[in-house]
Design a protein around this motif. Structure first.
Motif, PDB file in Angstrom:
ATOM      1  N   ILE A  91       0.854  -1.193   0.000  1.00  0.00           N
ATOM      2  CA  ILE A  91       0.000   0.000   0.000  1.00  0.00           C
ATOM      3  C   ILE A  91       0.892   1.245   0.000  1.00  0.00           C
ATOM      4  O   ILE A  91       1.837   1.329   0.793  1.00  0.00           O
ATOM      5  CB  ILE A  91      -0.914   0.024   1.255  1.00  0.00           C
ATOM      6  N   THR A  92       0.593   2.149  -0.906  1.00  0.00           N
ATOM      7  CA  THR A  92       1.334   3.419  -0.934  1.00  0.00           C
ATOM      8  C   THR A  92       0.337   4.556  -0.764  1.00  0.00           C
ATOM      9  O   THR A  92      -0.687   4.584  -1.437  1.00  0.00           O
ATOM     10  CB  THR A  92       2.063   3.593  -2.283  1.00  0.00           C
ATOM     11  N   ILE A  93       0.642   5.443   0.164  1.00  0.00           N
ATOM     12  CA  ILE A  93      -0.230   6.603   0.389  1.00  0.00           C
ATOM     13  C   ILE A  93       0.559   7.861   0.031  1.00  0.00           C
ATOM     14  O   ILE A  93       1.659   8.076   0.549  1.00  0.00           O
ATOM     15  CB  ILE A  93      -0.636   6.732   1.885  1.00  0.00           C
ATOM     16  N   GLU A  94      -0.006   8.645  -0.865  1.00  0.00           N
ATOM     17  CA  GLU A  94       0.605   9.946  -1.168  1.00  0.00           C
ATOM     18  C   GLU A  94      -0.415  11.022  -0.827  1.00  0.00           C
ATOM     19  O   GLU A  94      -1.570  10.906  -1.249  1.00  0.00           O
ATOM     20  CB  GLU A  94       0.965  10.035  -2.641  1.00  0.00           C
ATOM     21  N   SER A  95       0.020  12.013  -0.085  1.00  0.00           N
ATOM     22  CA  SER A  95      -0.959  12.995   0.389  1.00  0.00           C
ATOM     23  C   SER A  95      -0.406  14.411   0.405  1.00  0.00           C
ATOM     24  O   SER A  95       0.740  14.625   0.779  1.00  0.00           O
ATOM     25  CB  SER A  95      -1.387  12.630   1.809  1.00  0.00           C
ATOM     26  N   SER A  96      -1.233  15.346  -0.014  1.00  0.00           N
ATOM     27  CA  SER A  96      -0.868  16.753   0.197  1.00  0.00           C
ATOM     28  C   SER A  96      -1.772  17.364   1.265  1.00  0.00           C
ATOM     29  O   SER A  96      -1.786  18.571   1.455  1.00  0.00           O
ATOM     30  CB  SER A  96      -0.968  17.534  -1.114  1.00  0.00           C
ATOM     31  N   ILE A  97      -2.563  16.520   1.948  1.00  0.00           N
ATOM     32  CA  ILE A  97      -3.404  17.032   3.050  1.00  0.00           C
ATOM     33  C   ILE A  97      -2.559  17.026   4.317  1.00  0.00           C
ATOM     34  O   ILE A  97      -2.155  15.964   4.784  1.00  0.00           O
ATOM     35  CB  ILE A  97      -4.656  16.155   3.277  1.00  0.00           C
ATOM     36  N   PRO A  98      -2.273  18.202   4.868  1.00  0.00           N
ATOM     37  CA  PRO A  98      -1.476  18.182   6.094  1.00  0.00           C
ATOM     38  C   PRO A  98      -2.203  17.412   7.193  1.00  0.00           C
ATOM     39  O   PRO A  98      -3.411  17.591   7.368  1.00  0.00           O
ATOM     40  CB  PRO A  98      -1.305  19.659   6.462  1.00  0.00           C
ATOM     41  N   ALA A  99      -1.487  16.530   7.882  1.00  0.00           N
ATOM     42  CA  ALA A  99      -2.137  15.671   8.881  1.00  0.00           C
ATOM     43  C   ALA A  99      -2.428  16.427  10.174  1.00  0.00           C
ATOM     44  O   ALA A  99      -1.661  17.306  10.573  1.00  0.00           O
ATOM     45  CB  ALA A  99      -1.243  14.479   9.186  1.00  0.00           C
ATOM     46  N   MET A 103      -8.157  19.435   8.299  1.00  0.00           N
ATOM     47  CA  MET A 103      -8.537  19.361   6.884  1.00  0.00           C
ATOM     48  C   MET A 103      -9.029  17.976   6.483  1.00  0.00           C
ATOM     49  O   MET A 103      -9.137  17.653   5.297  1.00  0.00           O
ATOM     50  CB  MET A 103      -7.368  19.768   6.000  1.00  0.00           C
ATOM     51  N   GLY A 104      -9.281  17.141   7.460  1.00  0.00           N
ATOM     52  CA  GLY A 104      -9.909  15.849   7.185  1.00  0.00           C
ATOM     53  C   GLY A 104      -8.952  14.744   6.776  1.00  0.00           C
ATOM     54  O   GLY A 104      -9.365  13.773   6.131  1.00  0.00           O
ATOM     55  N   SER A 105      -7.665  14.846   7.169  1.00  0.00           N
ATOM     56  CA  SER A 105      -6.703  13.853   6.676  1.00  0.00           C
ATOM     57  C   SER A 105      -7.032  12.429   7.141  1.00  0.00           C
ATOM     58  O   SER A 105      -6.873  11.478   6.368  1.00  0.00           O
ATOM     59  CB  SER A 105      -5.271  14.225   7.037  1.00  0.00           C
ATOM     60  N   SER A 106      -7.537  12.265   8.367  1.00  0.00           N
ATOM     61  CA  SER A 106      -7.774  10.884   8.821  1.00  0.00           C
ATOM     62  C   SER A 106      -8.965  10.271   8.085  1.00  0.00           C
ATOM     63  O   SER A 106      -8.931   9.103   7.691  1.00  0.00           O
ATOM     64  CB  SER A 106      -7.942  10.803  10.338  1.00  0.00           C
ATOM     65  N   ALA A 107     -10.012  11.071   7.829  1.00  0.00           N
ATOM     66  CA  ALA A 107     -11.141  10.528   7.039  1.00  0.00           C
ATOM     67  C   ALA A 107     -10.687  10.278   5.602  1.00  0.00           C
ATOM     68  O   ALA A 107     -11.031   9.257   4.994  1.00  0.00           O
ATOM     69  CB  ALA A 107     -12.309  11.511   7.070  1.00  0.00           C
TER      70      ALA A 107
END
Ligand code: MEV
Length: 318
Positions: A91-99, A103-107
């Motif tokens: 599994i690879t997760i790429e994110s620009s949502i600051p954790a 801003m809803g990063s966990s959802a």
């Protein structure tokens, strides 16, 4: 060369305009999807046990225990629903949502992963099932979620959202720009939600319940201000909401500094957004030019990231 089986799932960020925290207690909220930041989960087949690679924002979030917990819960919840094992998957997760910044990063991580896993195993995923699974994971990550974050990070429309009620699409047709400022400080939604729950059981519970009710009333008035295309009134209501959230002790020094900086730069209003105690704030400006000035003021006051979002109105503001 043999083709490796892969599938991806996506989600975006969210911004709560009005009603955070009060929404947990059945009061209305207004929120919007925020596609300026997003999350992509990619599942591929591989030999051996599960591997997870998360290149979250600047690689920072992957080291945070809360983020790893959200990830773990989201993966296990989706696999459990699929009745599949985690072996032979990468599994690879790429994110620009600051954790942990409201801003809803966990959802979003849960939405993106659930979509990717269902796609990978060719299983049908209705919107309803997606929300149910994401809210199970959110319950573990956040304690007592209203369901707002799951709805916003998976959907494409701004909503007037009341917990447990059918979603009401609510176009933000108001002639204004929203400026988002990130304090750069993480805020634990779980702790903020739990601390309000504690207050509502304590000696001064009536005062705190009153603040929750006031936040609900302000959201109702904000709905009317948007429908009447009245940004000045919406800004004033945002200021009042920030005062109530401060009374509930979910603001922070840095959030207050950014809110003050926005107001000093002639923003129509400003407030924290999301769980608070860090994370992000939002401000309202009548025009792009005004929004740029507010953005500069936020940067000078120490915002680590800023965004300008043009809201939907075409008519002249009142
Ligand atoms: C967090 O993004 C929003 C809160 O209202 C919690 C929730 O709605 O679950 C603080």
């Amino acid at each position: 060369m043999m083709k490796i089986k892969c599938a991806t799932g996506k989600a975006h960020g969210k911004i709560i305009l009005m009603g955070e925290h009060a929404v947990v207690y059945g009061e209305p909220s207004i929120a919007l999807p925020f596609p300026a930041v997003d999350m992509v989960a990619t599942i591929c087949e591989k030999e051996g046990p599960l591997t997870v690679d998360c290149s979250y924002y600047n690689g920072i979030a992957s080291e945070m225990p809360e983020v790893l917990e959200s990830l773990r819960t989201a993966i296990l919840t989706a696999l459990d629903a699929l009745q599949k094992k985690s072996d032979n998957l990468s599994i690879t997760i790429e994110s620009s949502i600051p954790a942990e910044r409201g801003m809803g990063s966990s959802a979003a991580v849960s939405v993106a992963l659930t979509r990717a896993l269902f796609r990978y195993f060719d299983a049908e995923l209705t919107d309803e099932r997606l929300l149910t699974l994401v809210n199970i994971a959110e319950k573990i990550a956040h304690g007592n979620p209203s369901g707002l974050d799951a709805a916003m990070t998976s959907g494409d429309d701004p909503l007037y959202f009341i917990k447990g009620k059918p979603f009401e699409k609510f176009p933000l047709n108001i002639s204004a720009c929203m400026i988002v400022g990130d304090t750069g400080i993480t805020g634990q939604t779980r702790e903020a939600v739990a601390s309000i729950a504690q207050k509502l059981k304590g000696e001064q519970k009536d005062l705190y319940l009153n603040a929750i009710k006031t936040l609900g009333r302000l959201t109702g008035q904000a709905k009317c201000a948007i429908e009447e295309n009245n940004p000045a009134l919406l800004g004033k209501l945002m200021n009042e909401a920030h005062a109530e959230l401060t009374f509930l002790d979910v603001s922070s020094k840095k959030l207050d500094q950014l809110v003050t900086a926005a107001r000093s730069a002639n923003a129509l209003g400003a407030k924290l957004t999301g769980g608070g105690r860090g994370g992000c704030m939002i401000a309202l400006a009548a025009t792009q030019a005004e929004a740029k000035k507010v953005e500069q003021a936020l940067q000078q006051a120490g915002a680590v990231r800023t965004w300008i979002y043009q809201m939907g109105g075409k008519k002249d503001a009142k």
